[in-house]
Design an enzyme around this catalytic site. Structure first.
Site, short mmCIF file in Angstrom:
data_model
loop_
_atom_site.label_atom_id
_atom_site.label_comp_id
_atom_site.label_asym_id
_atom_site.label_seq_id
_atom_site.Cartn_x
_atom_site.Cartn_y
_atom_site.Cartn_z
N CYS A 82 0.82 -1.21 0.00
CA CYS A 82 0.00 0.00 0.00
C CYS A 82 0.85 1.26 0.00
CB CYS A 82 -0.88 -0.02 1.24
SG CYS A 82 -1.92 1.41 1.38
N CYS A 91 -2.51 -1.08 8.60
CA CYS A 91 -1.81 -2.38 8.54
C CYS A 91 -0.33 -2.18 8.76
CB CYS A 91 -2.00 -3.06 7.20
SG CYS A 91 -3.54 -2.76 6.39
N CYS A 188 -7.31 1.22 -0.85
CA CYS A 188 -7.13 0.52 0.42
C CYS A 188 -7.32 -0.95 0.10
CB CYS A 188 -8.16 0.99 1.44
SG CYS A 188 -8.08 0.09 3.01
N GLN A 312 -18.15 -10.81 13.13
CA GLN A 312 -16.73 -11.04 12.85
C GLN A 312 -16.37 -10.40 11.51
OE1 GLN A 312 -14.42 -12.44 14.67
NE2 GLN A 312 -15.53 -13.59 16.24
N GLU A 362 -24.75 -13.57 27.30
CA GLU A 362 -24.22 -12.34 26.71
C GLU A 362 -24.82 -11.13 27.43
OE1 GLU A 362 -22.08 -11.12 24.33
OE2 GLU A 362 -22.95 -9.17 24.81
N ASP A 411 -15.38 -16.71 25.49
CA ASP A 411 -14.79 -15.79 24.49
C ASP A 411 -14.96 -14.36 24.99
OD1 ASP A 411 -13.88 -14.51 22.22
OD2 ASP A 411 -15.48 -15.20 20.91
N CYS A 438 -8.98 -12.57 22.10
CA CYS A 438 -8.23 -11.68 21.20
C CYS A 438 -7.08 -11.03 21.96
CB CYS A 438 -9.16 -10.62 20.62
SG CYS A 438 -9.97 -9.64 21.87
N1 SAH Z 1 -18.31 -15.18 20.83
C1 SAH Z 1 -18.79 -14.07 20.04
C2 SAH Z 1 -18.50 -12.69 20.63
C3 SAH Z 1 -17.30 -12.52 21.47
S1 SAH Z 1 -16.94 -10.84 21.83
C4 SAH Z 1 -18.28 -14.17 18.62
O1 SAH Z 1 -17.42 -14.99 18.31
O2 SAH Z 1 -18.78 -13.43 17.78
C5 SAH Z 1 -17.15 -10.77 23.58
C6 SAH Z 1 -18.59 -10.58 23.99
O3 SAH Z 1 -18.63 -10.55 25.41
C7 SAH Z 1 -19.20 -9.28 23.54
O4 SAH Z 1 -20.38 -9.56 22.81
C8 SAH Z 1 -19.54 -8.53 24.84
O5 SAH Z 1 -20.73 -7.79 24.76
C9 SAH Z 1 -19.66 -9.66 25.82
N2 SAH Z 1 -19.41 -9.31 27.24
C10 SAH Z 1 -18.48 -8.45 27.72
N3 SAH Z 1 -18.48 -8.43 29.07
C11 SAH Z 1 -19.45 -9.29 29.47
C12 SAH Z 1 -19.94 -9.70 30.75
N4 SAH Z 1 -19.42 -9.20 31.87
N5 SAH Z 1 -20.94 -10.60 30.77
C13 SAH Z 1 -21.45 -11.11 29.63
N6 SAH Z 1 -21.03 -10.76 28.39
C14 SAH Z 1 -20.04 -9.86 28.30
#
Ligand code: SAH
Length: 480
Positions: A82, A91, A188, A312, A362, A411, A438
């Site tokens: 780029c 990036c 881009c 994602q 969630e 996650d 992440c």
């Molecule tokens: N597993 C999903 C999203 C993961 S991102 C995927 O792969 O798409 C992490 C998620 O955790 C977000 O949606 C966020 O809103 C949620 N989160 C953050 N803190 C939290 C908490 N204390 N209790 C429940 N969910 C939570």
């Protein structure tokens, strides 16, 4: 421990020019080397480079230097694709060969498990698997967020053209460290050729109409952000234009322009953000044309994505990530799985036909609404989604109500899990635990806190963001 006063500190002074050979990658795309007692960080350099650099910051134990010239290039170097590479925040690792990027991410994961997790991987006989790389290292994003600005950042080569350039209008990406200045991107390589063409078309249209970009200092102007969603597995395309106020006449003109010049756009949403806060979200969303949503697929399931929904951004690599999750979970038809921090339920749905039941948790209500709708739309009947904060919700009563899980999939966001949640997992002691993250550092910390009751069985980093330092990591933990 402080060094004895007699120790030879090299005289690294601010403003000084020095020659260095970089040793290793550091955080956020920088590389580092040690000069006597100092760690010197250089952005844009690569381990193995012999460079000339100018020190612009000097603290007690570290210094930062600006790369002036590469005297001997590292074998890990490659030509960035780029033309905005040196200025853009997008990036940072384009100048590093892709194989080296993947190895660097693998090392970062191993280092985190050692430092933050306290694991001696060698003694435990655990090897972090090679990072699963992307087949497409450019044009991998299904969503991009561009910013309009009244202050344009000019690159060195733009200045060198000698042309008179419009500095009062930019549509592109931010220059790192400058909240007010934006690069006027003509190209881009992150999303698609089409999306770059659309950005250029929108810019030309807005300029011709004399519409003003947002001024972050005075809070004036009309145009704020341009968000493009281009799903991987459907032909739908969404444009979200964020403006500072509602203006039906202008929006009608904009819609007409898009439908004429970019008929591939299936829906246009106008988000209004009248606040000083620089986000692409706002107080109101207006469906200008089309259904206001697009669809994409992850595995066999179709997901509806609204303008402000989380999805994602690298669909193909997300599918590979979820395959790793499924493999590490060792799913069996009789399993009850908890999918904690489940977002819009994408992992739950992905694994739903391999197990008996999934319970997703969630915090964001809107995501739970999406998760339930996604399950219904895909005819999935064995997933239950619960809205709430893990810290309050994840109690023995919750487990009593929903059943003892055979597998936990977690996650969490970058900050990792609350220590009390980790304790509760320890108490619950499910047979299998799959931790997706992440942020390998908080992930390693949390797994370290599980103690002797568990051991790590496999570690697999996955690259969802080529040319950046970001890495997704999956760890399989089993009860001993
Ligand atoms: N597993 C999903 C999203 C993961 S991102 C995927 O792969 O798409 C992490 C998620 O955790 C977000 O949606 C966020 O809103 C949620 N989160 C953050 N803190 C939290 C908490 N204390 N209790 C429940 N969910 C939570």
């Amino acid at each position: 421990m402080s060094e004895p006063a007699t120790a030879q500190k090299p005289s690294i002074r601010r403003g000084e020019e020095i020659e260095l050979t970089l040793e290793k990658f550091a955080d956020r795309g920088k590389s580092l080397t040690r000069v006597g007692g100092y760690v010197v960080f250089v952005a844009g350099a690569v381990p193995g480079d012999r460079i000339r650099a100018k020190v612009f910051k000097r603290k007690k134990s570290f210094a930062e230097a600006k790369l002036l010239e590469v005297l001997e290039p590292s074998p890990l170097r490659t030509e960035p694709r780029c033309e905005y590479f040196n200025s853009c925040g997008g990036c940072k690792w384009q100048h590093v060969q892709y194989d080296a990027q993947l190895e660097m991410k693998r090392e970062a994961v191993a280092e985190a498990l050692g430092h933050q997790g306290g694991f001696d991987l060698e003694a435990l006989g655990i090897e972090v698997r090679p990072t699963l790389g992307a087949e497409e290292t450019y044009f991998y994003r299904n969503k991009m967020e561009f910013t309009f600005a009244s202050k344009r950042w000019l690159t060195d080569w733009e200045i060198a053209t000698g042309e008179v350039l419009d500095k009062d209008f930019a549509l592109g990406l931010h220059v790192p460290g400058r909240f007010d200045k934006v690069l006027d991107l003509q190209a881009c390589y992150l999303q698609s050729e089409w999306s770059a063409r659309l950005v250029n078309g929108v810019r030309a249209f807005a300029k011709e109409k004399g519409w003003k970009p947002w001024d972050v200092r005075n809070h004036t102007g009309y145009l704020r952000h341009l968000v493009l969603r281009t799903p991987e597995h459907t032909d739908e395309n969404m444009v979200v234009i964020v403006t500072s106020k509602e203006d039906p006449e202008r929006m009608a003109l904009f819609a007409e322009f898009l439908q004429r010049d970019f008929p591939e756009v299936s829906t246009l949403v106008n988000t209004i953000n009248s606040t000083p806060s620089q986000t692409a979200y706002g107080e109101k969303m207006i469906n200008v044309f089309g259904p206001g949503v697009v669809h994409d697929k992850l595995g066999p399931h179709t997901f509806e994505i609204a303008a402000n929904a989380f999805f994602q951004t690298n669909t193909k690599q997300a599918e590979r990530l979820y395959e790793v999750v499924a493999e590490f979970a060792g799913l069996k038809p009789a399993d009850l799985v908890y999918d904690l921090y489940c977002g819009a339920g994408t992992i739950s749905l992905f694994i739903s036909d391999r197990v008996k039941r999934v319970v997703g948790v969630e915090m964001i209500e809107a995501a739970v609404v999406n998760a339930k709708a996604n399950a219904v739309a895909n005819g999935v009947q064995n997933c239950t989604f619960v809205a709430g904060d893990m810290l309050k919700l994840f109690t023995p009563e919750f487990v009593e109500e929903h059943g003892r899980p055979d597998v936990l999939i977690v996650d969490p966001p970058r900050a990792g899990m609350h220590p009390k949640v980790v304790k509760q997992i320890k108490r619950l002691k499910p047979e299998r635990l799959v931790y997706v993250s992440c942020n390998p550092q908080t992930q390693a910390r949390d797994i370290g806190q599980l103690g002797d009751a568990y051991h790590i069985e496999a570690v697999q980093p996955v690259d969802l963001f080529p040319h950046t330092h970001h890495v997704e990591n999956v760890v399989k933990v089993v009860a001993v």
